[in-house]
Motif scaffolding. Structure first.
Motif, PDB file in Angstrom:
ATOM      1  N   ASN A   1     -40.139   7.110  62.076  1.00  0.00           N
ATOM      2  CA  ASN A   1     -41.154   8.157  62.126  1.00  0.00           C
ATOM      3  C   ASN A   1     -42.511   7.473  61.986  1.00  0.00           C
ATOM      4  O   ASN A   1     -42.630   6.482  61.269  1.00  0.00           O
ATOM      5  CB  ASN A   1     -40.948   9.155  60.997  1.00  0.00           C
ATOM      6  CG  ASN A   1     -39.610   9.860  61.106  1.00  0.00           C
ATOM      7  OD1 ASN A   1     -39.258  10.364  62.160  1.00  0.00           O
ATOM      8  ND2 ASN A   1     -38.856   9.891  60.022  1.00  0.00           N
ATOM      9  N   ILE A   2     -43.518   7.995  62.656  1.00  0.00           N
ATOM     10  CA  ILE A   2     -44.851   7.390  62.610  1.00  0.00           C
ATOM     11  C   ILE A   2     -45.867   8.433  62.171  1.00  0.00           C
ATOM     12  O   ILE A   2     -45.891   9.544  62.704  1.00  0.00           O
ATOM     13  CB  ILE A   2     -45.266   6.851  63.996  1.00  0.00           C
ATOM     14  CG1 ILE A   2     -44.256   5.822  64.502  1.00  0.00           C
ATOM     15  CG2 ILE A   2     -46.673   6.249  63.938  1.00  0.00           C
ATOM     16  CD1 ILE A   2     -44.420   5.490  65.978  1.00  0.00           C
ATOM     17  N   VAL A   3     -46.672   8.056  61.189  1.00  0.00           N
ATOM     18  CA  VAL A   3     -47.823   8.857  60.801  1.00  0.00           C
ATOM     19  C   VAL A   3     -49.039   8.080  61.283  1.00  0.00           C
ATOM     20  O   VAL A   3     -49.364   7.019  60.741  1.00  0.00           O
ATOM     21  CB  VAL A   3     -47.874   9.104  59.285  1.00  0.00           C
ATOM     22  CG1 VAL A   3     -49.113   9.903  58.910  1.00  0.00           C
ATOM     23  CG2 VAL A   3     -46.603   9.816  58.813  1.00  0.00           C
TER      24      VAL A   3
ATOM     25  N   THR B   1     -62.312   6.135  52.724  1.00  0.00           N
ATOM     26  CA  THR B   1     -61.729   5.382  51.614  1.00  0.00           C
ATOM     27  C   THR B   1     -60.763   6.262  50.834  1.00  0.00           C
ATOM     28  O   THR B   1     -59.647   5.842  50.509  1.00  0.00           O
ATOM     29  CB  THR B   1     -62.839   4.828  50.696  1.00  0.00           C
ATOM     30  OG1 THR B   1     -63.651   3.922  51.468  1.00  0.00           O
ATOM     31  CG2 THR B   1     -62.254   4.093  49.504  1.00  0.00           C
ATOM     32  N   THR B   2     -61.170   7.493  50.539  1.00  0.00           N
ATOM     33  CA  THR B   2     -60.292   8.418  49.825  1.00  0.00           C
ATOM     34  C   THR B   2     -59.004   8.637  50.604  1.00  0.00           C
ATOM     35  O   THR B   2     -57.898   8.580  50.044  1.00  0.00           O
ATOM     36  CB  THR B   2     -61.002   9.765  49.574  1.00  0.00           C
ATOM     37  OG1 THR B   2     -62.151   9.524  48.766  1.00  0.00           O
ATOM     38  CG2 THR B   2     -60.087  10.769  48.901  1.00  0.00           C
ATOM     39  N   GLN B   3     -59.128   8.865  51.904  1.00  0.00           N
ATOM     40  CA  GLN B   3     -57.948   9.106  52.732  1.00  0.00           C
ATOM     41  C   GLN B   3     -57.023   7.882  52.747  1.00  0.00           C
ATOM     42  O   GLN B   3     -55.812   8.017  52.568  1.00  0.00           O
ATOM     43  CB  GLN B   3     -58.373   9.467  54.152  1.00  0.00           C
ATOM     44  CG  GLN B   3     -57.214   9.836  55.055  1.00  0.00           C
ATOM     45  CD  GLN B   3     -57.666  10.237  56.444  1.00  0.00           C
ATOM     46  OE1 GLN B   3     -58.718   9.798  56.926  1.00  0.00           O
ATOM     47  NE2 GLN B   3     -56.882  11.064  57.099  1.00  0.00           N
ATOM     48  N   ALA B   4     -57.579   6.703  52.952  1.00  0.00           N
ATOM     49  CA  ALA B   4     -56.772   5.479  52.989  1.00  0.00           C
ATOM     50  C   ALA B   4     -56.072   5.257  51.651  1.00  0.00           C
ATOM     51  O   ALA B   4     -54.888   4.890  51.613  1.00  0.00           O
ATOM     52  CB  ALA B   4     -57.643   4.277  53.342  1.00  0.00           C
TER      53      ALA B   4
ATOM     54  N   LEU C   1     -49.915   4.216  60.246  1.00  0.00           N
ATOM     55  CA  LEU C   1     -50.846   3.405  61.032  1.00  0.00           C
ATOM     56  C   LEU C   1     -52.214   4.084  61.002  1.00  0.00           C
ATOM     57  O   LEU C   1     -52.328   5.256  61.385  1.00  0.00           O
ATOM     58  CB  LEU C   1     -50.377   3.282  62.489  1.00  0.00           C
ATOM     59  CG  LEU C   1     -49.028   2.616  62.740  1.00  0.00           C
ATOM     60  CD1 LEU C   1     -48.643   2.751  64.211  1.00  0.00           C
ATOM     61  CD2 LEU C   1     -49.065   1.150  62.328  1.00  0.00           C
ATOM     62  N   GLY C   2     -53.227   3.363  60.555  1.00  0.00           N
ATOM     63  CA  GLY C   2     -54.584   3.879  60.567  1.00  0.00           C
ATOM     64  C   GLY C   2     -55.357   3.291  61.736  1.00  0.00           C
ATOM     65  O   GLY C   2     -55.226   2.096  62.023  1.00  0.00           O
TER      66      GLY C   2
ATOM     67  N   LEU D   1     -53.876  -1.407  59.831  1.00  0.00           N
ATOM     68  CA  LEU D   1     -55.028  -0.735  60.421  1.00  0.00           C
ATOM     69  C   LEU D   1     -55.226  -1.333  61.805  1.00  0.00           C
ATOM     70  O   LEU D   1     -55.155  -2.558  61.987  1.00  0.00           O
ATOM     71  CB  LEU D   1     -56.282  -0.932  59.566  1.00  0.00           C
ATOM     72  CG  LEU D   1     -56.238  -0.335  58.161  1.00  0.00           C
ATOM     73  CD1 LEU D   1     -57.543  -0.610  57.430  1.00  0.00           C
ATOM     74  CD2 LEU D   1     -55.940   1.153  58.195  1.00  0.00           C
ATOM     75  N   LEU D   2     -55.458  -0.465  62.779  1.00  0.00           N
ATOM     76  CA  LEU D   2     -55.617  -0.888  64.163  1.00  0.00           C
ATOM     77  C   LEU D   2     -57.063  -0.716  64.593  1.00  0.00           C
ATOM     78  O   LEU D   2     -57.723   0.259  64.227  1.00  0.00           O
ATOM     79  CB  LEU D   2     -54.702  -0.067  65.075  1.00  0.00           C
ATOM     80  CG  LEU D   2     -53.234   0.024  64.649  1.00  0.00           C
ATOM     81  CD1 LEU D   2     -52.447   0.858  65.646  1.00  0.00           C
ATOM     82  CD2 LEU D   2     -52.617  -1.346  64.496  1.00  0.00           C
ATOM     83  N   SER D   3     -57.537  -1.680  65.376  1.00  0.00           N
ATOM     84  CA  SER D   3     -58.921  -1.674  65.838  1.00  0.00           C
ATOM     85  C   SER D   3     -58.996  -1.099  67.248  1.00  0.00           C
ATOM     86  O   SER D   3     -58.486  -1.680  68.204  1.00  0.00           O
ATOM     87  CB  SER D   3     -59.465  -3.106  65.821  1.00  0.00           C
ATOM     88  OG  SER D   3     -60.785  -3.118  66.303  1.00  0.00           O
ATOM     89  N   ASP D   4     -59.659   0.052  67.360  1.00  0.00           N
ATOM     90  CA  ASP D   4     -59.790   0.749  68.638  1.00  0.00           C
ATOM     91  C   ASP D   4     -61.261   0.730  69.068  1.00  0.00           C
ATOM     92  O   ASP D   4     -61.883   1.771  69.255  1.00  0.00           O
ATOM     93  CB  ASP D   4     -59.265   2.194  68.475  1.00  0.00           C
ATOM     94  CG  ASP D   4     -59.109   2.932  69.796  1.00  0.00           C
ATOM     95  OD1 ASP D   4     -59.078   2.270  70.850  1.00  0.00           O
ATOM     96  OD2 ASP D   4     -59.016   4.167  69.752  1.00  0.00           O
TER      97      ASP D   4
END
Length: 156
Positions: free
Chosen positions: A31-33, A46-49, A67-68, A90-93
């Protein structure tokens, strides 16, 4: 193309904080979030992470990967991870290709100025790669718990 609940989640390949290029499809079978956020080191992000960090084990127990994704470069992600002890990628988009595929690269307004940016959003993708839930225009408080509850009730 925009991600649609009930359909296959758009695949993408982005540089990740582990130094590798990562494809969403690399995580088939889990499963992926997938959460999109505007910018490292800002209060809401920051709060979310940190909320995802604090519930990381609970997601892992449900066979879920977090995955952020933000437009920040990898070196900024690395500092963000180190500062807050984030245990997920964390992924860089930087070219916002994934953000556009998920329909979260939008016109924003702040203090009377308009600009393009990430609309804070979370997507849950099942083990077969189907998009099963989305939250758009996320309010941070209580959101991670809501996402965890969804995974627990619908994907475990």
């Amino acid at each position: 193309m925009r991600a649609v609940v009930g359909e296959k989640a758009p695949d993408f390949e982005l540089p990740a904080s582990n130094g590798k290029k990562v494809r969403l499809s690399d995580f088939l079978g889990k499963n992926i979030v997938l959460y999109f956020y505007p910018k490292d080191m800002t209060p809401g992000c920051t709060t979310q992470a940190c909320d995802f960090r604090d519930f990381y084990e609970s997601f892992t127990e449900l066979d879920a990967v977090i995955l952020g994704v933000s437009p920040d470069p990898i070196n900024r992600h690395e500092k963000f991870i180190e500062k807050h002890g984030l245990p997920f990628l964390l992924l860089s988009d930087e070219n916002h290709e994934a953000a556009e595929a998920y329909g979260v690269w939008t016109l924003k307004k702040n203090f009377g100025k308009e600009y393009m940016g990430i609309e804070r959003s979370t997507f849950v993708i099942d083990k077969e790669g189907k998009l099963v839930k989305e939250w758009r225009k996320v309010k941070v408080k209580g959101h991670v718990e809501e996402a965890l509850q969804f995974v627990k009730e619908h994907l475990s």
